[in-house]
Design an enzyme around this catalytic site. Structure first.
Site, PDB file in Angstrom:
ATOM      1  N   ASN A 121      50.246  24.415  44.944  1.00 36.46           N
ATOM      2  CA  ASN A 121      48.803  24.680  44.904  1.00 36.46           C
ATOM      3  C   ASN A 121      48.334  25.525  46.088  1.00 36.46           C
ATOM      4  O   ASN A 121      47.565  26.483  45.917  1.00 36.46           O
ATOM      5  CB  ASN A 121      48.025  23.358  44.861  1.00 36.46           C
ATOM      6  CG  ASN A 121      48.315  22.577  43.597  1.00 36.46           C
ATOM      7  OD1 ASN A 121      48.964  23.100  42.686  1.00 36.46           O
ATOM      8  ND2 ASN A 121      47.852  21.347  43.528  1.00 36.46           N
TER       9      ASN A 121
ATOM     10  N   THR B 227      13.935  62.171  34.532  1.00 37.03           N
ATOM     11  CA  THR B 227      13.627  60.756  34.290  1.00 37.03           C
ATOM     12  C   THR B 227      13.505  60.662  32.780  1.00 37.03           C
ATOM     13  O   THR B 227      13.073  61.622  32.122  1.00 37.03           O
ATOM     14  CB  THR B 227      12.312  60.294  34.955  1.00 37.03           C
ATOM     15  OG1 THR B 227      11.229  61.019  34.358  1.00 37.03           O
ATOM     16  CG2 THR B 227      12.312  60.529  36.459  1.00 37.03           C
ATOM     17  N   HIS B 228      13.922  59.547  32.213  1.00 37.17           N
ATOM     18  CA  HIS B 228      13.948  59.371  30.747  1.00 37.17           C
ATOM     19  C   HIS B 228      14.791  60.460  30.075  1.00 37.17           C
ATOM     20  O   HIS B 228      14.542  60.819  28.920  1.00 37.17           O
ATOM     21  CB  HIS B 228      12.540  59.377  30.135  1.00 37.17           C
ATOM     22  CG  HIS B 228      11.554  58.532  30.868  1.00 37.17           C
ATOM     23  ND1 HIS B 228      11.337  57.204  30.578  1.00 37.17           N
ATOM     24  CD2 HIS B 228      10.760  58.813  31.939  1.00 37.17           C
ATOM     25  CE1 HIS B 228      10.419  56.712  31.402  1.00 37.17           C
ATOM     26  NE2 HIS B 228      10.062  57.666  32.252  1.00 37.17           N
TER      27      HIS B 228
ATOM     28  N   SER C 104      41.335  68.789  20.474  1.00 39.42           N
ATOM     29  CA  SER C 104      41.211  68.040  19.225  1.00 39.42           C
ATOM     30  C   SER C 104      42.390  68.376  18.327  1.00 39.42           C
ATOM     31  O   SER C 104      42.953  69.473  18.409  1.00 39.42           O
ATOM     32  CB  SER C 104      39.904  68.440  18.549  1.00 39.42           C
ATOM     33  OG  SER C 104      39.989  68.221  17.168  1.00 39.42           O
TER      34      SER C 104
ATOM     35  N   LYS D  81      37.590  72.683  20.423  1.00 35.12           N
ATOM     36  CA  LYS D  81      37.165  71.530  21.224  1.00 35.12           C
ATOM     37  C   LYS D  81      37.861  71.404  22.574  1.00 35.12           C
ATOM     38  O   LYS D  81      39.036  71.687  22.704  1.00 35.12           O
ATOM     39  CB  LYS D  81      37.405  70.221  20.439  1.00 35.12           C
ATOM     40  CG  LYS D  81      36.459  69.984  19.296  1.00 35.12           C
ATOM     41  CD  LYS D  81      35.008  69.803  19.700  1.00 35.12           C
ATOM     42  CE  LYS D  81      34.708  68.436  20.249  1.00 35.12           C
ATOM     43  NZ  LYS D  81      34.716  67.362  19.266  1.00 35.12           N
TER      44      LYS D  81
ATOM     45  N   ASN E 192      37.558  68.194  25.187  1.00 32.70           N
ATOM     46  CA  ASN E 192      36.854  66.907  25.281  1.00 32.70           C
ATOM     47  C   ASN E 192      37.006  66.248  26.648  1.00 32.70           C
ATOM     48  O   ASN E 192      38.082  66.283  27.227  1.00 32.70           O
ATOM     49  CB  ASN E 192      37.384  65.946  24.214  1.00 32.70           C
ATOM     50  CG  ASN E 192      37.096  66.435  22.800  1.00 32.70           C
ATOM     51  OD1 ASN E 192      36.078  67.091  22.576  1.00 32.70           O
ATOM     52  ND2 ASN E 192      37.973  66.129  21.885  1.00 32.70           N
TER      53      ASN E 192
ATOM     54  N   GLU F  21      35.177  59.600  29.350  1.00 32.38           N
ATOM     55  CA  GLU F  21      34.858  58.617  28.301  1.00 32.38           C
ATOM     56  C   GLU F  21      35.666  57.336  28.495  1.00 32.38           C
ATOM     57  O   GLU F  21      35.156  56.226  28.323  1.00 32.38           O
ATOM     58  CB  GLU F  21      35.138  59.215  26.919  1.00 32.38           C
ATOM     59  CG  GLU F  21      34.148  60.312  26.560  1.00 32.38           C
ATOM     60  CD  GLU F  21      34.593  61.118  25.346  1.00 32.38           C
ATOM     61  OE1 GLU F  21      35.241  60.560  24.442  1.00 32.38           O
ATOM     62  OE2 GLU F  21      34.312  62.327  25.310  1.00 32.38           O
TER      63      GLU F  21
ATOM     64  N   TYR G  48      42.832  21.391  42.522  1.00 33.67           N
ATOM     65  CA  TYR G  48      43.532  22.293  41.606  1.00 33.67           C
ATOM     66  C   TYR G  48      43.542  21.741  40.176  1.00 33.67           C
ATOM     67  O   TYR G  48      43.738  20.548  39.942  1.00 33.67           O
ATOM     68  CB  TYR G  48      44.980  22.516  42.072  1.00 33.67           C
ATOM     69  CG  TYR G  48      45.751  23.435  41.131  1.00 33.67           C
ATOM     70  CD1 TYR G  48      45.670  24.816  41.254  1.00 33.67           C
ATOM     71  CD2 TYR G  48      46.524  22.918  40.095  1.00 33.67           C
ATOM     72  CE1 TYR G  48      46.343  25.650  40.381  1.00 33.67           C
ATOM     73  CE2 TYR G  48      47.201  23.755  39.214  1.00 33.67           C
ATOM     74  CZ  TYR G  48      47.109  25.117  39.363  1.00 33.67           C
ATOM     75  OH  TYR G  48      47.761  25.935  38.489  1.00 33.67           O
TER      76      TYR G  48
ATOM     77  N   GLN H  14      45.283  28.896  36.699  1.00 39.38           N
ATOM     78  CA  GLN H  14      46.360  29.865  36.459  1.00 39.38           C
ATOM     79  C   GLN H  14      45.805  31.103  35.736  1.00 39.38           C
ATOM     80  O   GLN H  14      46.373  32.186  35.814  1.00 39.38           O
ATOM     81  CB  GLN H  14      47.462  29.205  35.629  1.00 39.38           C
ATOM     82  CG  GLN H  14      48.641  30.093  35.329  1.00 39.38           C
ATOM     83  CD  GLN H  14      49.864  29.285  34.873  1.00 39.38           C
ATOM     84  OE1 GLN H  14      50.497  28.627  35.669  1.00 39.38           O
ATOM     85  NE2 GLN H  14      50.152  29.340  33.594  1.00 39.38           N
TER      86      GLN H  14
HETATM   87  N1  ARG Z   1      51.563  28.911  38.190  1.00 40.03           N
HETATM   88  C1  ARG Z   1      50.600  28.093  38.829  1.00 40.03           C
HETATM   89  C2  ARG Z   1      49.284  28.877  38.963  1.00 40.03           C
HETATM   90  O1  ARG Z   1      49.323  30.026  38.835  1.00 40.03           O
HETATM   91  C3  ARG Z   1      51.043  27.694  40.195  1.00 40.03           C
HETATM   92  C4  ARG Z   1      50.457  26.403  40.683  1.00 40.03           C
HETATM   93  C5  ARG Z   1      51.034  25.266  39.936  1.00 40.03           C
HETATM   94  N2  ARG Z   1      50.568  24.022  40.413  1.00 40.03           N
HETATM   95  C6  ARG Z   1      50.579  22.947  39.658  1.00 40.03           C
HETATM   96  N3  ARG Z   1      50.133  21.879  40.193  1.00 40.03           N
HETATM   97  N4  ARG Z   1      50.972  22.987  38.426  1.00 40.03           N
HETATM   98  O2  ARG Z   1      48.234  28.333  39.167  1.00 40.03           O
END
Ligand code: ARG
Length: 460
Positions: A109, A154-155, A276, A282, A284, A289, A316, A321
């Site tokens: 974590n 403007t506009h 094109s 053309k 483009n 875009e 966590y 993830q």
């Molecule tokens: N792959 C996990 C993530 O990206 C890593 C952390 C995992 N921790 C856990 N307690 N499962 O968040």
């Protein structure tokens, strides 16, 4: 075999493993993961949590893995759960028992929080440099066309005369604020979460200050729950990137308009245009875009991050993830856009004579005509009305204020004299607007110098 095999009696279901795995997108952080582990190994060695010699062996092992990943001698296993597990597993494969000591006083974590921060710190710097480059290109162009008169709108209706340089410098100002926002995001990313552990730090006598120093962090996360749960820096970066995309998208929209035959204010270089498949005539503005279109992805990434984070209890949760694909996509997209956009602007051909022609139609000097009467003592509302009458007359006679004979002016208001033609000349209208922030050519040069100095200063 999973990290947690001791507690479990079965292997994870294959499809569930794929669902659970993040290796397909977090493997791009292998370098940061290894850098973080090297610092962690050094610190736990220094603090006597593991043997100094084992710490040294682990560091050498990690360096070997990094070199092999860089050279391609080692490839990442797509079936691994994530990059952290893969590298730790590879280390243990190479070092046996010693490799298993690396994860002392650490959790995935705080490890993943560290890796993202290290990764994004580099990317923020990269994007910063790219934005600075675009600003410099805009300053060059603005200086070259500081005196090129064009209609301001403007506009999307012709409104008052400005200069092309002034128009470009408006974008330079926006991008300057974008740099500031990137710096803000960087500041909040620049704090070490490692040492937060799974959520409640550790009982080992770790030295977080040392890890922060080794990894170049300016700050240390001061609360372990926050350290592992905080993704503000991702949201903040995605917000800053979204605003950059708003700016690039608006600019693109203008480029697209300016390239059309209706405007023809600029022509894009062949290297940054497309043709094109069916219409031979053309040319483009696809790049502009696409930049305009890709803004949607980045806004979506910001929305993803906000939504992922808004309802999860501390600390966590696996939801988090989902942060990586979103923030990586936002970073990749902005970099890709800037890579194409900046040289497109740098190489575009500006057609000031067409801008000047467009400025000559549309009565964009009407405000100046009214102001001329005001300077001669008329109240503005009366001057406004007299000028409106003259514009209507010009439309009826298919002429312009510049070409209307003085007798016609005087029929509407006897305050008019020969001086009106000077007052309404487009060049005078523009160059008369030289108060701070104005479009006069001398202002454009000053603005550009100021912006250049700020961009250069911001670099150090
Ligand atoms: N792959 C996990 C993530 O990206 C890593 C952390 C995992 N921790 C856990 N307690 N499962 O968040």
């Amino acid at each position: 075999m999973k990290l947690w095999a001791g507690r479990f009696s079965k292997e994870i279901d294959k499809k569930t493993n794929d669902f659970n795995s993040s290796i397909s997108f977090d493997s791009r952080m292998y370098r940061e993961d290894i850098e973080g582990s090297i610092a962690h190994a050094a610190m736990i060695g220094e603090c006597g949590i593991i043997d100094k010699s084992e710490s040294e062996t682990i560091i050498q092992g990690l360096k070997g893995i990094l070199a092999d990943l860089d050279s391609g001698a080692l490839t990442i296993d797509p079936n691994a759960e994530d990059i952290h597990t893969f590298i730790e597993g590879e280390l243990t494969k190479r070092l046996g028992q010693t490799g298993k000591r690396l994860h002392t006083a650490r959790s995935r974590n705080d490890q993943v929080a560290l890796d993202i921060r290290l990764y994004l710190k580099k990317e923020i710097k990269n994007i910063r440099t790219m934005v600075q480059e675009l600003i410099r290109v805009l300053c060059d162009k603005a200086e070259a066309y500081a005196a090129a008169v064009m209609p301001g709108y403007t506009h999307l209706q012709r409104a008052q005369p400005i200069t092309f340089g002034h128009h470009l410098m408006a974008y330079a100002e926006m991008l300057l604020r974008d740099l500031d926002r990137l710096d803000g995001a960087y500041r909040h990313t620049d704090a070490l979460p490692l040492g937060s552990g799974a959520l409640a730090t550790t009982t080992y006598p770790i030295d977080r200050t040392m890890t922060a120093r080794l990894l170049g962090f300016a700050d240390i996360c001061q609360n372990s729950l926050d350290g592992v749960s905080d993704r503000d820096f991702c949201m903040e970066l995605a917000a800053a990137l979204s605003i950059i995309m708003v700016h690039l998208s608006r600019f693109s929209e203008e480029i697209i308009l300016w390239c059309s035959w209706e405007f023809k204010f600029v022509e894009l270089d062949d290297a940054f245009s497309t043709g094109s498949s069916i219409m031979p005539q053309k040319k483009n503005p696809d790049i502009a875009e696409l930049v305009r279109g890709k803004s949607g992805r980045v806004f979506g990434d910001l929305m993803t991050l906000l939504t992922v984070m808004k309802g999860i209890a501390l600390a966590y949760n696996k939801d988090m993830q989902e942060d990586k694909e979103a923030i990586f996509d936002a970073v990749d997209t902005v970099k890709m856009c800037l890579t194409a956009f900046t040289p497109m602007i740098e190489t575009m051909r500006v057609l000031p004579e067409n801008m000047r022609k467009a400025a000559a139609n549309g009565f964009i000097n009407a405000t100046d005509c009214a102001d001329y009467l005001v300077k001669k003592g008329l109240p503005f509302r009366d001057a406004y009305k007299a000028t409106g009458t003259l514009v209507a007359l010009c439309i009826e006679k298919k002429t312009t204020l510049e070409e209307l004979p003085l007798e016609e002016y005087q029929k509407v208001c006897d305050t008019f004299d020969e001086g009106v033609y000077d007052a309404i000349s487009l060049e005078n209208c523009v160059n008369g607007r030289k108060v701070l922030g104005g479009p006069a050519s001398e202002n454009v040069r000053q603005q550009s110098q100021r912006v250049r100095a700020l961009v250069t200063a911001a670099q150090d």
